[in-house]
Every structure is written in C-alpha cells, then in structure tokens.
Design an enzyme around this catalytic site. Structure first.
Site, PDB file in Angstrom:
ATOM      1  N   ARG A  44      12.108  -6.211   5.316  1.00  0.00           N
ATOM      2  CA  ARG A  44      11.833  -4.748   4.752  1.00  0.00           C
ATOM      3  C   ARG A  44      12.690  -3.705   5.562  1.00  0.00           C
ATOM      4  O   ARG A  44      12.798  -3.852   6.766  1.00  0.00           O
ATOM      5  CB  ARG A  44      10.321  -4.560   4.940  1.00  0.00           C
ATOM      6  CG  ARG A  44       9.797  -3.145   4.770  1.00  0.00           C
ATOM      7  CD  ARG A  44       8.328  -2.796   4.483  1.00  0.00           C
ATOM      8  NE  ARG A  44       7.656  -3.088   5.570  1.00  0.00           N
ATOM      9  CZ  ARG A  44       6.293  -2.999   5.924  1.00  0.00           C
ATOM     10  NH1 ARG A  44       5.619  -2.699   4.557  1.00  0.00           N
ATOM     11  NH2 ARG A  44       5.690  -3.050   6.712  1.00  0.00           N
ATOM     12  N   LYS A  76       0.808  -1.185  -0.100  1.00  0.00           N
ATOM     13  CA  LYS A  76       0.088  -0.070   0.134  1.00  0.00           C
ATOM     14  C   LYS A  76       0.905   1.160   0.049  1.00  0.00           C
ATOM     15  O   LYS A  76       0.642   2.231  -0.731  1.00  0.00           O
ATOM     16  CB  LYS A  76      -0.918  -0.014   1.295  1.00  0.00           C
ATOM     17  CG  LYS A  76      -1.936  -1.087   1.188  1.00  0.00           C
ATOM     18  CD  LYS A  76      -2.778  -0.950   2.422  1.00  0.00           C
ATOM     19  CE  LYS A  76      -2.032  -1.142   3.920  1.00  0.00           C
ATOM     20  NZ  LYS A  76      -1.459  -2.490   4.425  1.00  0.00           N
ATOM     21  N   ARG A 136      -9.504   0.828   9.158  1.00  0.00           N
ATOM     22  CA  ARG A 136      -8.960  -0.601   9.284  1.00  0.00           C
ATOM     23  C   ARG A 136     -10.295  -1.571  10.155  1.00  0.00           C
ATOM     24  O   ARG A 136      -9.872  -2.646  10.506  1.00  0.00           O
ATOM     25  CB  ARG A 136      -7.720  -0.612  10.122  1.00  0.00           C
ATOM     26  CG  ARG A 136      -6.390  -0.927   9.183  1.00  0.00           C
ATOM     27  CD  ARG A 136      -5.408  -0.817  10.558  1.00  0.00           C
ATOM     28  NE  ARG A 136      -4.099  -1.392  10.229  1.00  0.00           N
ATOM     29  CZ  ARG A 136      -3.136  -0.831   9.430  1.00  0.00           C
ATOM     30  NH1 ARG A 136      -3.224   0.433   8.948  1.00  0.00           N
ATOM     31  NH2 ARG A 136      -2.100  -1.626   9.264  1.00  0.00           N
ATOM     32  N   ARG A 144      11.293  -1.299  10.868  1.00  0.00           N
ATOM     33  CA  ARG A 144      10.279  -1.139  12.043  1.00  0.00           C
ATOM     34  C   ARG A 144      10.474  -2.199  13.019  1.00  0.00           C
ATOM     35  O   ARG A 144      10.464  -3.504  12.805  1.00  0.00           O
ATOM     36  CB  ARG A 144       8.823  -1.228  11.067  1.00  0.00           C
ATOM     37  CG  ARG A 144       8.508   0.366  10.581  1.00  0.00           C
ATOM     38  CD  ARG A 144       7.414   0.185   9.506  1.00  0.00           C
ATOM     39  NE  ARG A 144       6.442  -0.672  10.213  1.00  0.00           N
ATOM     40  CZ  ARG A 144       5.150  -0.703   9.506  1.00  0.00           C
ATOM     41  NH1 ARG A 144       5.075  -0.219   8.382  1.00  0.00           N
ATOM     42  NH2 ARG A 144       4.192  -1.498  10.064  1.00  0.00           N
TER      43      ARG A 144
HETATM   44  P1  ADP Z   1       1.261  -2.134   7.903  1.00  0.00           P
HETATM   45  O1  ADP Z   1       0.025  -1.917   6.990  1.00  0.00           O
HETATM   46  O2  ADP Z   1       2.507  -2.547   7.098  1.00  0.00           O
HETATM   47  O3  ADP Z   1       0.896  -3.005   8.855  1.00  0.00           O
HETATM   48  P2  ADP Z   1       0.940   0.549   8.874  1.00  0.00           P
HETATM   49  O4  ADP Z   1       2.193   1.301   8.728  1.00  0.00           O
HETATM   50  O5  ADP Z   1      -0.159   0.914   8.172  1.00  0.00           O
HETATM   51  O6  ADP Z   1       1.388  -1.031   8.676  1.00  0.00           O
HETATM   52  O7  ADP Z   1       0.559   0.293  10.500  1.00  0.00           O
HETATM   53  C1  ADP Z   1       1.403   0.200  11.579  1.00  0.00           C
HETATM   54  C2  ADP Z   1       0.479   0.139  12.754  1.00  0.00           C
HETATM   55  O8  ADP Z   1      -0.167   1.144  13.445  1.00  0.00           O
HETATM   56  C3  ADP Z   1      -0.606  -0.850  12.826  1.00  0.00           C
HETATM   57  O9  ADP Z   1      -0.261  -2.378  13.210  1.00  0.00           O
HETATM   58  C4  ADP Z   1      -1.494  -0.481  13.919  1.00  0.00           C
HETATM   59  O10 ADP Z   1      -0.733  -0.776  15.270  1.00  0.00           O
HETATM   60  C5  ADP Z   1      -1.300   1.002  13.808  1.00  0.00           C
HETATM   61  N1  ADP Z   1      -2.303   1.539  12.840  1.00  0.00           N
HETATM   62  C6  ADP Z   1      -1.992   2.239  11.599  1.00  0.00           C
HETATM   63  N2  ADP Z   1      -3.337   2.619  11.037  1.00  0.00           N
HETATM   64  C7  ADP Z   1      -4.344   2.017  11.826  1.00  0.00           C
HETATM   65  C8  ADP Z   1      -5.708   2.408  11.878  1.00  0.00           C
HETATM   66  N3  ADP Z   1      -6.265   3.015  11.012  1.00  0.00           N
HETATM   67  N4  ADP Z   1      -6.381   1.755  13.047  1.00  0.00           N
HETATM   68  C9  ADP Z   1      -5.737   1.102  14.255  1.00  0.00           C
HETATM   69  N5  ADP Z   1      -4.303   1.094  14.305  1.00  0.00           N
HETATM   70  C10 ADP Z   1      -3.641   1.661  13.126  1.00  0.00           C
END
Ligand code: ADP
Ligand code: ZN
Length: 223
Positions: A127, A15, A88, A161
C-alpha cells in the site's frame, strides 16, 4: 438528516477508502484517529513524539489521547460523522457513547468490514498513498498510471506508512484481535452491527454500505 456511523474492521480492511467515498457522496465528516495521530506526529509536538514510536511498532495509542482527539472534533457537526479507526477498545466505545449522549447525537450503524487475514497482509504490504490528496494505491492491484505520479492530482509525493511492514502488521493484527474485535459483540448486542463483505470490489462494498444507511434523497440535494 444527519448520519453517524462507525467503520469497524482490521487494518487493511478498506475503512479509509470507504470513508473517503462517503465524504464525497454524502458530505459526511471523516474522523480518522489514525490520520489525526499521523498529523500530530508530523507536527512535532510532545504528544506527537510520544505516539510516533507506539504507532510504528503497531501498538495502540492510549485511550486518553484518542478520546481527547475525538472530543475536540465532535463539535464540528455537518451532515454527520464517519468514525474511521475509532473506537478500537471497549473503553473507547463507552467514551464515544457518552460523548454522543452529551451532544445529543445518535449512532446509526456500525459497519463491520469483514476480510480474511491473508488478504490483509497482501493489501497492506503493497500500500502507498498520495501525500497531497490522500488517494490510496497498491503495487499489484492499483498502481499509479505513471510511476511516481498521483493519477488524481499529479503530485509526486507518494508515501508508504512506516507501520505498513510485516513486523508491525503482525502486532497490529494481534492488537485488533485482542482489543478491537470484542467491539463486534458489543455493537451486535446494542443492535447496531451491520456486516459487509470487505473483499468485494470497492464499488460493491460501497453499495453494501449504502444499503445499510438511510436513503440519501432525504438529504437535501435540490433534485
Ligand atoms: P490501520 O487501520 O490501517 O491499521 P490507522 O491509520 O487507523 O491504520 O491507525 C494507525 C495506527 O494509529 C494504529 O496502529 C495505532 O497505533 C494508532 N491508532 C489509530 N486509531 C487509534 C485508536 N482509536 N486507539 C489507539 N490507537 C490508534
Ligand atoms: Zn494525489
């Protein structure tokens, strides 16, 4: 014309990579709740401290927090938004619907990036990204040309990360299947869902996404 899209898919589906491309090609504004939350945690605020622990375990941060972050950004307009990693949960999807209605914005499409779980584990555990320009690398498939130096900007600030390890990834996948994957049916029912093959080459994924969007010549480019 403006375009507002959601990129939906499990962690590691690509994404962020596609969002960056759409920012460059179309001048869209990327709203990544993951990036916003990482910024919040490194700023050392009370909220940042609370979310850090949750994120590192791979769990979802509360709906209130992420909805609040998105609400703040929506006034910034431009050519439109790419929602990356948001919504999400169904509650977040409903909240986004209301926010868009209030501001008179329309959701054009929800791009569902399809990938299989084995590919995700491989993608995520290798990554790393450039802390300066955000370029994304991978140990096996896309290492930096010079070890420890970003190809794009020359920075040596390459980062992994804290949640890109196998344990947190398991939790992230479980959270995805329990809480996020119902959004596929939700947006299908709303007539917004557009599935793309997230395992194709990066450029082919981008081309599939372009195929879903209104033609970019409608955005004034002077050509
Ligand atoms: P990825 O899609 O690679 O898992 P992101 O950078 O989108 O990583 O998200 C990393 C973390 O941030 C998630 O595992 C969660 O803990 C938190 N997070 C991100 N976006 C949301 C969301 N919309 N609602 C709840 N938690 C979120
Ligand atoms: Zn860089």
């Amino acid at each position: 014309m403006t375009i507002n899209i959601i990129l939906l898919g499990p962690p590691g589906a690509g994404k962020g990579t596609q969002a960056r491309k759409l920012v460059d090609d179309r001048g869209l504004v990327q709203l990544s709740t993951g990036d916003m939350l990482r910024a919040a945690r490194s700023s050392g605020t009370e909220m940042g401290k609370r979310v850090a622990e949750v994120m590192d375990r791979g769990q979802l941060v509360t709906d209130e927090i992420v909805i609040g972050l998105i609400r703040e950004k929506l006034s910034e307009g431009g050519n439109g938004f790419i929602f990356d990693g948001f919504p999400r949960t169904l509650a977040q999807a409903d909240a986004l619907g209301h926010l868009l209605d209030e501001t008179g914005m329309v959701l054009d499409a929800v791009i569902e990036m399809q990938v299989d779980d084995q590919a995700l584990v491989r993608r995520i555990t290798g990554r790393y990204t450039c802390g300066n320009c955000g370029e994304v690398y991978h140990d096996d498939t896309k290492p930096t040309r010079r070890a420890g130096v970003c190809d794009v900007c020359g920075s040596t600030d390459l980062r992994r990360r804290a949640d890109d390890n196998e344990d947190s990834l398991k939790t992230r996948l479980l959270e995805y299947y329990k809480k996020t994957s119902p959004l596929i049916g939700y947006y299908y029912a709303k007539g917004k869902l557009a599935p793309v093959d997230g395992l194709a080459e990066m450029d082919q994924v981008a081309a599939q996404i372009e195929g879903v969007l209104p033609v970019s010549s409608e955005i004034a480019t002077g050509t």
